[in-house]
Scaffold this active site. Sequence first.
Site, short mmCIF file in Angstrom:
data_model
loop_
_atom_site.label_atom_id
_atom_site.label_comp_id
_atom_site.label_asym_id
_atom_site.label_seq_id
_atom_site.Cartn_x
_atom_site.Cartn_y
_atom_site.Cartn_z
N ILE A 20 8.11 -7.81 13.36
CA ILE A 20 7.80 -6.53 13.98
C ILE A 20 6.66 -6.66 14.97
O ILE A 20 6.70 -6.14 16.08
CB ILE A 20 7.43 -5.48 12.90
CG1 ILE A 20 8.62 -5.20 11.99
CG2 ILE A 20 6.95 -4.18 13.55
CD1 ILE A 20 8.28 -4.30 10.80
N ASP A 73 -12.06 0.06 14.08
CA ASP A 73 -11.37 -0.61 15.19
C ASP A 73 -10.31 0.32 15.77
O ASP A 73 -9.24 -0.11 16.17
CB ASP A 73 -10.73 -1.92 14.72
CG ASP A 73 -10.26 -2.78 15.89
OD1 ASP A 73 -10.86 -2.69 16.98
OD2 ASP A 73 -9.29 -3.53 15.72
N ASP A 79 -3.39 -0.69 10.75
CA ASP A 79 -4.34 -1.81 10.79
C ASP A 79 -5.72 -1.41 10.26
O ASP A 79 -6.70 -1.31 10.99
CB ASP A 79 -4.47 -2.37 12.21
CG ASP A 79 -3.21 -3.07 12.66
OD1 ASP A 79 -2.41 -3.47 11.80
OD2 ASP A 79 -3.01 -3.20 13.89
#
Length: 272
Positions: free
Chosen positions: A60, A195, A214
Site C-alpha cells: 500500500i 508529525d 502514522d
Amino acid sequence: MKKKIDKKIRSIDEKVDRWRIKFKDDNALKVKEDVFDEYALKTLYTLSKREILQAMGGIISRGKEANVFLADGKENEIAVKIYRITTSSFNSMEEYIIGDPRFKNIRHTKREIVFAWTRKEYRNLKRAYEAGVRVPYPIIAERNILVMEFLGKDGISYPLLKYTEIDQKQAEDIFSRLIEYMHKLYQEANLIHADLSEYNIMIDTDNMSPIIIDMGQATTPEHPRAKEFLIRDIENILKFFRRYGIDTDPDDLYTSIVNDRSENKNSTGEIK
C-alpha cells in the site's frame, strides 16, 4: 552483489514455504529482501496461526521506517505495517521515545527500539480511537508488525490529503475537523501527533472527512519537547490550508487545544 541478494531471496523463499505464509500475488514479494527478515516472517507465521492473517497482498505504501501491505484478515481486508529493523532510522525513533514516560525502561538496541516503536504506535492509535479521533483501528502489535483496519475501497486505500482535490467548503470542513481531532488527542487521549501534515492525513472520499495516520511518533504532553511538537503540528496544518484562505492565528489555535486540559483531569491529576 547480485549473487548475495539472490541468495538472500532464496533463503526467504524457503522460510516462506516452511512457515506456510500465503501471498496473494507477486507485488508483496517484490520487496521481500528489504522487509521480510527473520523477525517479520516468524511474526507473520504467528499471526496466521492465530487466524488474524490469512494471506499477504500487495504493498500500500512505502516509508523510511516501514512498508504497509494489504492483507486478508479472517473477515475483512486489513493493513499490515512492517517496520524494518535493519534499515529503520534509529535516531529519529529514539528522539520521540526518549522523554516519553511510557517507554523509559526500553533498552537502546535497534531491535528493541523498533519493537517498542511498534507497540507505541498500537497504543497511540488505540487511545486516539477511544477518544473519538478517526484513525485506523489497531488490531494487534507483534514484534515489528502492526495490524490495523484497512481504510479504503476495493483494495485501494483512501488518498492522502496532499493528493486530494478539495473545494473551499470541503477545505473548511476538513480543517475544522482536524482542529477538533487535535483537541481530542490532547485533552482526551493525552497525545500530541508530533508529525502532523498533509502527508499523514487520509481523506475518506465517501464523505470527504480526514483520517489521521502514522502515529508511531505521537507522544504525551509530558515529553520535554511536547510544546515544540504541537506548535509544529499547528504550523504544518495552517501552512497547508492557507492556500484555501484559512488563516487562523497559530497562538489562538494552540491555546484552544491546550487551555482546558485541567478540566479533563480527575482528583489524582490523571487524564480521564
